[in-house]
Design a protein around this motif. Structure first.
Motif, PDB file in Angstrom:
ATOM      1  N   ILE A   7     -16.441   8.801  54.700  1.00  0.00           N
ATOM      2  CA  ILE A   7     -15.726   9.259  53.576  1.00  0.00           C
ATOM      3  C   ILE A   7     -14.593  10.337  54.128  1.00  0.00           C
ATOM      4  N   PHE A   8     -14.877  10.989  54.900  1.00  0.00           N
ATOM      5  CA  PHE A   8     -14.140  12.289  55.417  1.00  0.00           C
ATOM      6  C   PHE A   8     -12.873  11.457  56.429  1.00  0.00           C
ATOM      7  N   LEU A   9     -13.395  10.683  57.064  1.00  0.00           N
ATOM      8  CA  LEU A   9     -12.376   9.820  57.882  1.00  0.00           C
ATOM      9  C   LEU A   9     -11.548   9.045  57.219  1.00  0.00           C
ATOM     10  N   ILE A  10     -11.801   8.644  56.187  1.00  0.00           N
ATOM     11  CA  ILE A  10     -10.780   7.721  55.283  1.00  0.00           C
ATOM     12  C   ILE A  10      -9.986   8.608  54.617  1.00  0.00           C
ATOM     13  N   LEU A  11     -10.193   9.783  54.303  1.00  0.00           N
ATOM     14  CA  LEU A  11      -9.277  10.793  53.379  1.00  0.00           C
ATOM     15  C   LEU A  11      -8.434  11.433  54.315  1.00  0.00           C
ATOM     16  N   THR A  12      -9.187  11.739  55.633  1.00  0.00           N
ATOM     17  CA  THR A  12      -8.294  12.552  56.575  1.00  0.00           C
ATOM     18  C   THR A  12      -7.170  11.703  56.929  1.00  0.00           C
ATOM     19  N   TYR A  13      -7.434  10.200  57.436  1.00  0.00           N
ATOM     20  CA  TYR A  13      -6.434   9.465  57.743  1.00  0.00           C
ATOM     21  C   TYR A  13      -5.423   9.191  56.519  1.00  0.00           C
ATOM     22  N   SER A  14      -5.749   9.163  55.479  1.00  0.00           N
ATOM     23  CA  SER A  14      -4.927   8.817  54.268  1.00  0.00           C
ATOM     24  C   SER A  14      -3.819  10.031  54.195  1.00  0.00           C
ATOM     25  N   PHE A  15      -4.263  11.118  54.678  1.00  0.00           N
ATOM     26  CA  PHE A  15      -3.346  12.269  54.351  1.00  0.00           C
ATOM     27  C   PHE A  15      -2.473  12.417  55.688  1.00  0.00           C
ATOM     28  N   PHE A  16      -2.997  12.041  56.839  1.00  0.00           N
ATOM     29  CA  PHE A  16      -2.377  12.569  58.084  1.00  0.00           C
ATOM     30  C   PHE A  16      -1.986  11.202  58.998  1.00  0.00           C
ATOM     31  N   ARG A  17      -1.910  10.241  58.536  1.00  0.00           N
ATOM     32  CA  ARG A  17      -1.528   9.231  59.069  1.00  0.00           C
ATOM     33  C   ARG A  17      -0.086   8.980  59.396  1.00  0.00           C
ATOM     34  N   GLY A  18       0.152   8.275  60.715  1.00  0.00           N
ATOM     35  CA  GLY A  18       1.392   8.409  61.147  1.00  0.00           C
ATOM     36  C   GLY A  18       2.123   7.103  60.645  1.00  0.00           C
ATOM     37  N   THR A  19       2.548   6.201  61.546  1.00  0.00           N
ATOM     38  CA  THR A  19       3.069   4.827  61.042  1.00  0.00           C
ATOM     39  C   THR A  19       2.039   4.134  60.415  1.00  0.00           C
ATOM     40  N   ALA A  20       2.598   3.480  59.293  1.00  0.00           N
ATOM     41  CA  ALA A  20       1.947   2.552  58.312  1.00  0.00           C
ATOM     42  C   ALA A  20       1.426   1.383  59.257  1.00  0.00           C
ATOM     43  N   ILE A  21       0.253   0.791  59.272  1.00  0.00           N
ATOM     44  CA  ILE A  21      -0.320  -0.102  59.806  1.00  0.00           C
ATOM     45  C   ILE A  21       0.562  -1.330  60.071  1.00  0.00           C
ATOM     46  N   SER A  22       0.813  -1.708  58.822  1.00  0.00           N
ATOM     47  CA  SER A  22       1.814  -3.002  58.423  1.00  0.00           C
ATOM     48  C   SER A  22       3.105  -2.727  59.174  1.00  0.00           C
TER      49      SER A  22
END
Length: 420
Positions: free
Chosen positions: A21-36
């Protein structure tokens, strides 16, 4: 003090769902380029939407937690008020007002402001919780994201192909899972500090490996900005004299001198032979031209700035090459919130550096010194980068929150800290 072997285990099996859950939320806030945004994943837009929804869930959880601590404080007759969070809130509100006043779309500004607020307030509540479990889960999540990023760097050396190659980043390359290579240092520095802190209070050697992964990303991409940042940290950690000369509050003065020297072109002239040897030139890869454009707009609204809007920056401020920032954080802050905002920003940075210096002289804990140096290095490399343009920018405010509340965090872990 010796830490028992069971505590040296990175994470117990029953905490893996919580880590997920932490991993998903952390990526949601600090993600770089959109995967798509990458050609090979162009059909995975639903995954990006999923993480956007997770971000909204994370914001809701933050608000609930904030209400809980407020009610708890009211019940005890003592509401914890952080001067840091008050100053940061004023800065963010000013940026929001400036954006609204300039008459552009507010969506990007709100997203920018909320991400910073969530990072700072959440980390403040981690400190209030008097437990390092959440801190470890958050830090491990940051490390996992960087391990994935290292994998993409090795697998797609030179940059992953953008779905839209006509974009600026798509044409220059050097973009990976967590974004542009020069922006990695703003992701790496906070993670290194948190890793080193947890290494000292928990004695888990896995954090040494995590830091190696962080460093490898920067080195392999050959990011000049990142390598200079890591080199400065190494030198300042090893040299007592340079540490006294260049870190802490003195780093603000050094950064000011660098700012004036770079803007006026005087520093470039001194190092012209070296710059030309690396094919950077006196314009520092075109940065001085961008600074000139930024200054033109700052002069028109010097007091409160223009607010935050990436699309406007691309199409109006710096439309000539499509970049979304001024390639200098001081100029970016002036653009976003003017002289008033820059004053607030410098106070937010200067006060904890002064406090940390006093604490380190008394305690002599290496993670305190690393925290001082990391914030100082941020100030230096900000002279040639706009870190507010990167998704990892809110992590700077995690470092600053950590610095402001160091005394409280020290007292909570006094019984388990391992002295270097």
């Amino acid at each position: 003090m010796e830490v028992n072997s069971r505590k040296k285990k990175l994470i117990s099996f029953n905490k893996i769902p919580k880590l997920f859950i932490f991993l998903i939320l952390t990526y949601s806030f600090f993600r770089g380029t959109a995967i798509s945004g990458f050609s090979m994943f162009s059909g995975l837009g639903m995954i990006d939407h999923f993480f956007s929804v997770c971000r909204y869930i994370g914001i809701a959880l933050m608000l609930v937690r904030g209400a809980y601590y407020l009610l708890l404080g009211l019940k005890k007759g003592k509401v914890n008020v952080s001067i840091y969070l008050i100053l940061l809130s004023l800065l963010l509100l000013l940026t929001t007002y400036s954006t609204w006043k300039s008459g552009v779309d507010m969506e990007q500004c709100i997203s920018f402001v909320v991400n910073i607020a969530v990072a700072a307030f959440y980390f403040h509540w981690i400190i209030l919780s008097k437990d390092t479990e959440e801190l470890e889960l958050f830090t491990i999540s940051l490390n996992i994201l960087q391990f994935v990023n290292l994998f993409t760097i090795i697998l797609f050396y030179g940059g992953m192909e953008y779905a839209n190659s006509s974009t600026v980043m798509g044409s220059v390359g050097d973009v990976y899972f967590l974004g542009y290579d020069n922006g990695l240092i703003s992701f790496v520095l906070p993670t290194i500090v948190l890793n080193y802190y947890l290494l000292q209070i928990r004695g888990k050697n896995i954090y040494k490996l995590f830091n190696l992964i962080c460093i490898l990303q920067v080195v392999i991409t050959l990011s000049v900005t990142g390598i200079i940042g890591l080199f400065l940290i190494l030198v300042l950690m090893k040299s007592r004299n340079l540490y006294k000369m260049l870190s802490g509050k003195k780093a603000i003065v050094v950064s000011g001198i660098l700012f004036i020297g770079l803007i006026s072109m005087q520093l470039q002239k001194l190092f012209s032979i070296l710059l030309n040897a690396y094919n950077i030139g006196l314009t520092l890869g075109g940065r001085t031209v961008i600074w000139g454009w930024a200054l033109e707009y700052i002069k028109e609204s010097p007091l409160i700035g223009y607010g935050y809007n990436i699309e406007r920056a691309k199409t109006v401020f710096f439309w000539r090459i499509g970049v979304s920032g001024a390639h200098n954080q001081i100029l970016d802050v002036l653009l976003h919130s003017g002289i008033v905002g820059l004053f607030l920003f410098l106070v937010i940075v200067a006060v904890p550096l002064g406090r940390l210096g006093k604490i380190y002289r008394h305690e002599h804990m290496k993670y305190q010194k690393l925290l001082i140096i990391s914030i100082s290095v941020y100030l230096v490399i900000m002279m040639v980068e706009s870190y507010s343009a990167y998704s990892s920018y809110p992590l700077l405010f995690v470092l600053l929150e950590f610095a402001w509340d160091m005394k409280r965090r020290m007292s909570q872990n006094a019984s388990i800290i391992i002295k270097a």
